[in-house]
Design an enzyme around this catalytic site. Structure first.
Site, PDB file in Angstrom:
ATOM      1  N   GLU A 104       4.967   1.559  -3.412  1.00 48.56           N
ATOM      2  CA  GLU A 104       6.156   0.678  -3.341  1.00 48.56           C
ATOM      3  C   GLU A 104       5.820  -0.462  -4.221  1.00 48.56           C
ATOM      4  O   GLU A 104       4.794  -0.958  -4.352  1.00 48.56           O
ATOM      5  CB  GLU A 104       6.346   0.004  -1.910  1.00 48.56           C
ATOM      6  CG  GLU A 104       6.632   1.032  -0.894  1.00 48.56           C
ATOM      7  CD  GLU A 104       6.623   0.596   0.628  1.00 48.56           C
ATOM      8  OE1 GLU A 104       6.759  -0.739   0.876  1.00 48.56           O
ATOM      9  OE2 GLU A 104       6.701   1.346   1.582  1.00 48.56           O
ATOM     10  N   CYS A 123       5.910  -7.730  -7.107  1.00 47.17           N
ATOM     11  CA  CYS A 123       4.831  -7.542  -5.901  1.00 47.17           C
ATOM     12  C   CYS A 123       4.503  -6.145  -6.200  1.00 47.17           C
ATOM     13  O   CYS A 123       5.192  -5.116  -6.125  1.00 47.17           O
ATOM     14  CB  CYS A 123       5.524  -7.690  -4.646  1.00 47.17           C
ATOM     15  SG  CYS A 123       3.889  -7.621  -3.253  1.00 47.17           S
ATOM     16  N   CYS A 130      -4.511   1.848   1.949  1.00 48.94           N
ATOM     17  CA  CYS A 130      -5.677   1.006   1.873  1.00 48.94           C
ATOM     18  C   CYS A 130      -6.491   1.445   2.806  1.00 48.94           C
ATOM     19  O   CYS A 130      -6.347   1.882   4.042  1.00 48.94           O
ATOM     20  CB  CYS A 130      -4.846  -0.347   2.207  1.00 48.94           C
ATOM     21  SG  CYS A 130      -6.170  -1.695   2.279  1.00 48.94           S
ATOM     22  N   CYS A 134      -6.196  -3.562   8.618  1.00 47.59           N
ATOM     23  CA  CYS A 134      -5.606  -4.713   9.250  1.00 47.59           C
ATOM     24  C   CYS A 134      -4.417  -4.311  10.133  1.00 47.59           C
ATOM     25  O   CYS A 134      -3.666  -3.589   9.742  1.00 47.59           O
ATOM     26  CB  CYS A 134      -5.137  -5.775   8.152  1.00 47.59           C
ATOM     27  SG  CYS A 134      -6.120  -6.383   7.022  1.00 47.59           S
ATOM     28  N   CYS A 137      -0.577  -4.384   9.316  1.00 47.31           N
ATOM     29  CA  CYS A 137      -0.167  -4.097   8.084  1.00 47.31           C
ATOM     30  C   CYS A 137       0.223  -2.583   8.134  1.00 47.31           C
ATOM     31  O   CYS A 137      -0.737  -2.006   8.236  1.00 47.31           O
ATOM     32  CB  CYS A 137      -1.314  -4.546   7.050  1.00 47.31           C
ATOM     33  SG  CYS A 137      -1.093  -3.817   5.377  1.00 47.31           S
ATOM     34  N   CYS A 367       5.200  -4.588   2.844  1.00 48.29           N
ATOM     35  CA  CYS A 367       4.538  -3.376   1.962  1.00 48.29           C
ATOM     36  C   CYS A 367       4.114  -2.199   2.989  1.00 48.29           C
ATOM     37  O   CYS A 367       3.235  -2.319   3.956  1.00 48.29           O
ATOM     38  CB  CYS A 367       3.703  -3.917   0.967  1.00 48.29           C
ATOM     39  SG  CYS A 367       4.662  -3.926  -0.608  1.00 48.29           S
TER      40      CYS A 367
HETATM   41  N1  SAH Z   1      -4.961  -6.106   0.372  1.00 47.44           N
HETATM   42  C1  SAH Z   1      -4.389  -7.447  -0.205  1.00 47.44           C
HETATM   43  C2  SAH Z   1      -3.088  -7.572  -0.676  1.00 47.44           C
HETATM   44  C3  SAH Z   1      -1.904  -6.973  -0.201  1.00 47.44           C
HETATM   45  S1  SAH Z   1      -1.552  -7.171   1.415  1.00 47.44           S
HETATM   46  C4  SAH Z   1      -4.646  -8.381   1.107  1.00 47.44           C
HETATM   47  O1  SAH Z   1      -4.796  -8.093   2.266  1.00 47.44           O
HETATM   48  O2  SAH Z   1      -4.496  -9.830   0.602  1.00 47.44           O
HETATM   49  C5  SAH Z   1      -0.546  -8.792   0.722  1.00 47.44           C
HETATM   50  C6  SAH Z   1      -0.178  -9.962   1.885  1.00 47.44           C
HETATM   51  O3  SAH Z   1       0.407  -9.363   2.791  1.00 47.44           O
HETATM   52  C7  SAH Z   1      -1.601 -10.236   2.582  1.00 47.44           C
HETATM   53  O4  SAH Z   1      -1.789 -11.620   2.761  1.00 47.44           O
HETATM   54  C8  SAH Z   1      -1.487  -9.393   3.955  1.00 47.44           C
HETATM   55  O5  SAH Z   1      -2.229  -9.927   4.895  1.00 47.44           O
HETATM   56  C9  SAH Z   1      -0.014  -9.621   4.246  1.00 47.44           C
HETATM   57  N2  SAH Z   1       0.611  -8.598   5.096  1.00 47.44           N
HETATM   58  C10 SAH Z   1       0.295  -7.376   5.404  1.00 47.44           C
HETATM   59  N3  SAH Z   1       0.989  -7.043   6.496  1.00 47.44           N
HETATM   60  C11 SAH Z   1       1.962  -8.025   6.779  1.00 47.44           C
HETATM   61  C12 SAH Z   1       3.166  -8.139   7.644  1.00 47.44           C
HETATM   62  N4  SAH Z   1       3.428  -7.096   8.472  1.00 47.44           N
HETATM   63  N5  SAH Z   1       3.885  -9.161   7.537  1.00 47.44           N
HETATM   64  C13 SAH Z   1       3.713 -10.287   6.835  1.00 47.44           C
HETATM   65  N6  SAH Z   1       2.534 -10.262   5.843  1.00 47.44           N
HETATM   66  C14 SAH Z   1       1.780  -9.091   5.893  1.00 47.44           C
HETATM   67 FE1  SF4 Z   2      -5.139  -3.469   3.190  1.00 46.25          FE
HETATM   68 FE2  SF4 Z   2      -2.952  -4.480   4.218  1.00 46.25          FE
HETATM   69 FE3  SF4 Z   2      -5.261  -5.300   4.941  1.00 46.25          FE
HETATM   70 FE4  SF4 Z   2      -4.032  -5.787   2.688  1.00 46.25          FE
HETATM   71  S1  SF4 Z   2      -3.487  -6.696   4.592  1.00 46.25           S
HETATM   72  S2  SF4 Z   2      -6.246  -5.364   2.869  1.00 46.25           S
HETATM   73  S3  SF4 Z   2      -3.047  -4.084   2.139  1.00 46.25           S
HETATM   74  S4  SF4 Z   2      -4.683  -3.196   5.331  1.00 46.25           S
END
Ligand code: SAH
Ligand code: SF4
Length: 383
Positions: A104, A123, A130, A134, A137, A367
């Site tokens: 995406e 973005c 990934c 987390c 996410c 995302c």
């Molecule tokens: N992997 C990298 C970049 C991609 S995620 C990282 O984790 O930083 C980009 C941002 O979106 C990160 O700060 C991540 O924690 C946040 N993010 C992930 N899931 C989310 C959600 N459900 N709501 C808001 N932010 C989210």
């Molecule tokens: Fe991966 Fe999502 Fe954690 Fe970023 S926030 S490191 S994309 S699992």
């Protein structure tokens, strides 16, 4: 049953020109007996004219155009779906890569505000899936498919650059504001962990930064990381002035370990030390992203702990509070009052902060959500 057409395999063997720096393109052409100035001409077509077809490169000899069409490609991918939010400030695409993987990318449009002019931020995804899992996410819940190539990263930016060129955006309700027809910023905050795909990401940023090509200033690019300490240290030695954002999301190891498994490998002490060294080496500010999860990490106590953790970094730390975008996981954003209290406590500790305006909820903006939805739909149809 929905049949998804695949890109023919002969295309996959071609060299993707979007993955080459200018010197690499010169080298590629030299191997084919072409002079170096052809590379500049091609770069100009790709990044200034934003063309997608070799036949449009009218200052190249016909023979070279034919050869390019046979041996090279320009970011081959298929747009599976494009969604625009109701206010048209957020646009999201689902892209199918040459091997069928889905990623995406999002375009976020910001009207001019006070002194600052309008912005168009892409973005970008850096991986399909990934590996870091987390819990809040949607991408993290998919698992890891593969790294994206530099060309696949660059192609996402060019897609939206072409779209804006063809139809410049004017903020609704702001008559007289200048239309925006080009990309002003890139954030690596799509699917995947940029620093896990370090070489391809840096290559893509250098290509987009190239003055002979897309010419986007490094200060308009932001790398967001889950906190890969050794890669942060490596990044500080690159001569590229990109912005660094750290996904912090919790002020203690205990809490961070619950939502971010990476914390077991790189605990907060090591992460903060790497940030401190990054600041000392580059003289640049670091942004700390903090996804607010109601009832999990948004209490006043957490704000005090976060303030204490970051206060030593002084004016070099900025916290971006992000109310969580609901995914299939059971997290909810805090109330506006709880967010206000959290931020006020950070200010009391002298930590600058802002809150990210929610956007594009109506188009599955976090995302990974669009791909998840798409796959559910296709799978249920195929059943
Ligand atoms: N992997 C990298 C970049 C991609 S995620 C990282 O984790 O930083 C980009 C941002 O979106 C990160 O700060 C991540 O924690 C946040 N993010 C992930 N899931 C989310 C959600 N459900 N709501 C808001 N932010 C989210
Ligand atoms: Fe991966 Fe999502 Fe954690 Fe970023 S926030 S490191 S994309 S699992």
């Amino acid at each position: 049953m929905t049949i998804i057409p695949k890109i023919p395999s002969h295309i996959q063997q071609k060299t993707d020109l979007l993955g080459l720096t200018l010197p690499q393109l010169q080298q590629w052409l030299a191997e084919r007996g072409e002079p170096a100035f052809r590379a500049k001409q091609i770069y100009n077509w790709l990044y200034q004219h934003l063309i997608t077809d070799f036949s449009a490169m009218t200052n190249l000899p016909q023979g070279l155009r034919t050869r390019l069409a046979e041996e090279a490609s320009i970011g081959p991918m298929i747009v599976r779906s494009e969604l625009h939010s109701k206010d048209d400030r957020t646009r999201k695409i689902l892209l199918e890569l040459a091997d069928g993987k889905l990623i995406e990318s999002v375009l976020m449009l910001y009207p001019p505000l006070g002194e600052s002019s309008a912005r168009a931020t892409v973005c970008v995804s850096t991986q399909a899936g990934c590996a870091f899992g987390c819990t809040f996410c949607a991408t993290g819940q998919m698992g890891f498919d593969r790294h994206l190539s530099a060309g696949e990263i660059v192609a996402q930016v060019l897609y939206f650059a072409r779209e804006l060129r063809a139809a410049p955006w004017i903020a609704a309700g702001l008559p007289g504001s200048k239309p925006i027809d080009h990309i002003t910023n890139i954030v690596l905050m799509g699917m995947g962990e940029p620093l896990h795909n370090y070489d391809n990401v840096l290559q893509a940023l250098r290509i987009l930064n190239s003055p002979e090509g897309f010419n986007l200033g490094a200060r308009h690019m932001t790398v967001s990381t889950v906190g890969l300490v050794s890669a942060i240290r490596r990044l500080s030695t690159e001569l590229l002035q990109v912005n660094l954002a750290i996904s912090l999301h919790a002020p203690t190891d205990e809490l961070r370990g619950k939502t971010m498994p990476i914390n077991r490998k790189y605990p907060l002490k090591e992460l903060l030390a790497a940030c401190q060294d990054y600041i000392a080496t580059t003289g640049r500010q670091v942004t700390f992203e903090y996804v607010l999860l109601s009832g999990v990490n948004d209490a006043p106590e957490h704000a005090h702990q976060l303030g204490e953790l970051l206060a030593p970094l002084k004016q070099f730390a900025h916290v971006n509070c992000i109310p969580v975008n609901a995914t299939s996981a059971d997290y909810r954003p805090p109330t506006p009052d709880a967010i206000r209290t959290f931020r006020d406590i950070l200010f009391e500790h002298g930590v600058s902060n802002s809150v990210r305006a929610e956007r594009g909820d109506d188009i599955a903006a976090a995302c990974g959500q669009l791909r998840t939805r798409f796959e559910k739909k296709v799978l249920s149809k195929n059943r």
